[in-house]
Design a protein around this motif. Structure first.
Motif, short mmCIF file in Angstrom:
data_model
loop_
_atom_site.label_atom_id
_atom_site.label_comp_id
_atom_site.label_asym_id
_atom_site.label_seq_id
_atom_site.Cartn_x
_atom_site.Cartn_y
_atom_site.Cartn_z
N PRO A 151 -13.69 -26.80 -41.31
CA PRO A 151 -13.54 -26.31 -39.94
C PRO A 151 -13.95 -24.85 -39.82
O PRO A 151 -13.75 -24.05 -40.74
CB PRO A 151 -12.04 -26.49 -39.66
CG PRO A 151 -11.59 -27.52 -40.64
CD PRO A 151 -12.42 -27.30 -41.86
N GLY A 152 -14.51 -24.49 -38.68
CA GLY A 152 -14.90 -23.11 -38.42
C GLY A 152 -13.71 -22.23 -38.15
O GLY A 152 -12.59 -22.72 -37.88
N PRO A 153 -13.89 -20.91 -38.18
CA PRO A 153 -12.78 -19.97 -37.99
C PRO A 153 -12.01 -20.16 -36.69
O PRO A 153 -10.78 -20.01 -36.66
CB PRO A 153 -13.46 -18.60 -38.03
CG PRO A 153 -14.69 -18.83 -38.85
CD PRO A 153 -15.14 -20.21 -38.51
N ASP A 154 -12.70 -20.46 -35.59
CA ASP A 154 -12.00 -20.63 -34.31
C ASP A 154 -11.07 -21.84 -34.35
O ASP A 154 -9.93 -21.78 -33.87
CB ASP A 154 -13.01 -20.79 -33.17
CG ASP A 154 -13.75 -19.51 -32.87
OD1 ASP A 154 -13.29 -18.43 -33.32
OD2 ASP A 154 -14.81 -19.57 -32.21
N GLU A 155 -11.56 -22.94 -34.92
CA GLU A 155 -10.72 -24.13 -35.05
C GLU A 155 -9.56 -23.86 -35.99
O GLU A 155 -8.42 -24.28 -35.72
CB GLU A 155 -11.54 -25.32 -35.56
CG GLU A 155 -10.72 -26.60 -35.67
CD GLU A 155 -11.51 -27.78 -36.18
OE1 GLU A 155 -10.89 -28.84 -36.46
OE2 GLU A 155 -12.75 -27.67 -36.31
N VAL A 156 -9.82 -23.17 -37.09
CA VAL A 156 -8.74 -22.83 -38.03
C VAL A 156 -7.67 -22.01 -37.33
O VAL A 156 -6.47 -22.29 -37.46
CB VAL A 156 -9.31 -22.05 -39.24
CG1 VAL A 156 -8.18 -21.45 -40.07
CG2 VAL A 156 -10.15 -22.97 -40.11
N ALA A 157 -8.08 -20.99 -36.59
CA ALA A 157 -7.12 -20.12 -35.90
C ALA A 157 -6.27 -20.92 -34.91
O ALA A 157 -5.05 -20.75 -34.85
CB ALA A 157 -7.85 -18.99 -35.20
N ALA A 158 -6.92 -21.79 -34.14
CA ALA A 158 -6.19 -22.56 -33.13
C ALA A 158 -5.21 -23.53 -33.77
O ALA A 158 -4.06 -23.66 -33.34
CB ALA A 158 -7.19 -23.30 -32.24
N ARG A 159 -5.66 -24.21 -34.81
CA ARG A 159 -4.78 -25.21 -35.44
C ARG A 159 -3.67 -24.56 -36.25
O ARG A 159 -2.54 -25.08 -36.31
CB ARG A 159 -5.61 -26.17 -36.28
CG ARG A 159 -6.43 -27.14 -35.42
CD ARG A 159 -7.37 -28.00 -36.22
NE ARG A 159 -6.72 -28.89 -37.17
CZ ARG A 159 -7.37 -29.76 -37.93
NH1 ARG A 159 -8.70 -29.86 -37.84
NH2 ARG A 159 -6.71 -30.54 -38.77
N LEU A 160 -3.96 -23.41 -36.87
CA LEU A 160 -2.89 -22.68 -37.56
C LEU A 160 -1.84 -22.21 -36.57
O LEU A 160 -0.63 -22.29 -36.85
CB LEU A 160 -3.47 -21.47 -38.29
CG LEU A 160 -4.03 -21.68 -39.69
CD1 LEU A 160 -4.53 -20.36 -40.25
CD2 LEU A 160 -2.99 -22.29 -40.63
N ASP A 161 -2.28 -21.74 -35.43
CA ASP A 161 -1.33 -21.31 -34.40
C ASP A 161 -0.46 -22.48 -33.96
O ASP A 161 0.76 -22.36 -33.82
CB ASP A 161 -2.08 -20.71 -33.21
CG ASP A 161 -1.13 -20.22 -32.12
OD1 ASP A 161 -0.40 -19.24 -32.37
OD2 ASP A 161 -1.10 -20.83 -31.04
N GLY A 162 -1.10 -23.64 -33.76
CA GLY A 162 -0.34 -24.82 -33.37
C GLY A 162 0.64 -25.25 -34.44
O GLY A 162 1.79 -25.62 -34.13
N LEU A 163 0.22 -25.19 -35.69
CA LEU A 163 1.11 -25.55 -36.79
C LEU A 163 2.29 -24.59 -36.86
O LEU A 163 3.44 -25.01 -37.04
CB LEU A 163 0.33 -25.52 -38.11
CG LEU A 163 1.12 -25.91 -39.37
CD1 LEU A 163 1.56 -27.37 -39.31
CD2 LEU A 163 0.28 -25.67 -40.61
N GLY A 164 2.02 -23.31 -36.71
CA GLY A 164 3.10 -22.32 -36.73
C GLY A 164 4.11 -22.55 -35.63
O GLY A 164 5.33 -22.47 -35.85
#
Length: 278
Positions: A151-164
């Protein structure tokens, strides 16, 4: 299920076919460790041994498959890539126990700390403790056969935020479900340039301990993951990443089996302590 599956996404996963049976098997296996007579007075020894074996198992899955006695004997973990991997696994296991309170409030802060502990002094300093940026690759031998798009950085950031947010909000889903999702999501995302798998398994440990399922940390799931093998591990992970109900349930069941095997290992440790053999 008593949880509101509309407002608690993890509860929906707990209702998938086969998951309830996996949760029950895990609960029974963990109870078997805590019910052992050795645990009444020697639980710190069992926990310490479980932590060592768990770190060894996690490192083995990441390509550093050393004998347990060699892990006990060594003090220098910087001489080779395998040694550095094992050293990172040992540091993560030790650090995870200190981060339980922070994990409940700020999971992403803990993940950054875990990566710093694992990769500090090994990876380039400006890549440590933060998600990778555009153009940065993942260098991780234990995941080379995974075969999933990165996954690209934008997807990583969004999904990490959701996981958090999901972790911080809490869930009435069983600890096995939450731990498996945290573990699987981090491996699917591979947010860091290095040591993603070690960090993901340490995060799963945090969930299992912090949830109260295994409050003394005596059932090392990493031992079970290693025993089940890298091929089965990556296959189950691909199922999770597919997003299908069957794939996600299969991953949760795989993680459950790993916890069962970790519990079996700790029962063996209890038996050895009882005989005076450990």
């Amino acid at each position: 299920m008593n949880a509101d599956t509309t407002t608690d996404p993890l509860a929906r996963l707990a209702a998938l076919p086969g998951v309830e049976a996996a949760v029950e098997a895990v609960r029974k296996a963990v109870d078997g460790v805590y019910g052992h007579r050795v645990m009444r007075r020697r639980s710190p020894e069992v926990a310490a041994e479980g932590a060592l074996r768990g770190a060894r198992g996690s490192a083995a899955l990441s390509g550093a498959d050393w004998a347990l006695e060699e892990v006990r004997r060594r003090s220098d973990f910087g001489a080779s890539e395998e040694a550095r991997t094992l050293g990172a696994a040992l540091r993560l296991t030790a650090e995870a126990g200190q981060l339980l309170a922070v994990w409940r409030e700020s999971p992403l802060r803990v993940l950054a700390r875990l990566h710093l502990v694992a990769a500090g002094g090994i990876a380039p300093q400006d890549t440590v403790g933060r998600p990778r940026t555009a153009g940065e690759r993942v260098a991780e031998s234990g995941l080379t056969a995974l075969g999933l798009p990165l996954p690209g950085p934008d997807e990583v950031a969004a999904r990490l935020d959701g996981l958090g947010r999901l972790v911080a909000a809490g869930s009435r889903a069983p600890a096995l479900v939450t731990g498996a999702v945290v573990h699987g999501e981090l491996l699917a995302l591979r947010p860091f340039g290095t040591f993603n798998a070690l960090v993901a398994r340490a995060a799963e440990r945090l969930v299992l301990v912090g949830s109260g399922l295994d409050p003394k940390g005596v059932t090392p799931a990493e031992v079970g993951h290693a025993e089940l093998g890298n091929e089965a591990y990556l296959s189950a992970l691909r199922g999770y990443a597919s997003g299908t109900g069957e794939g996600v349930a299969g991953w949760i069941a795989h993680c459950g089996r790993a916890v069962e095997l970790g519990a079996r290992e700790s029962v063996a440790v209890c038996e050895a302590l009882q005989r005076g053999a450990a």
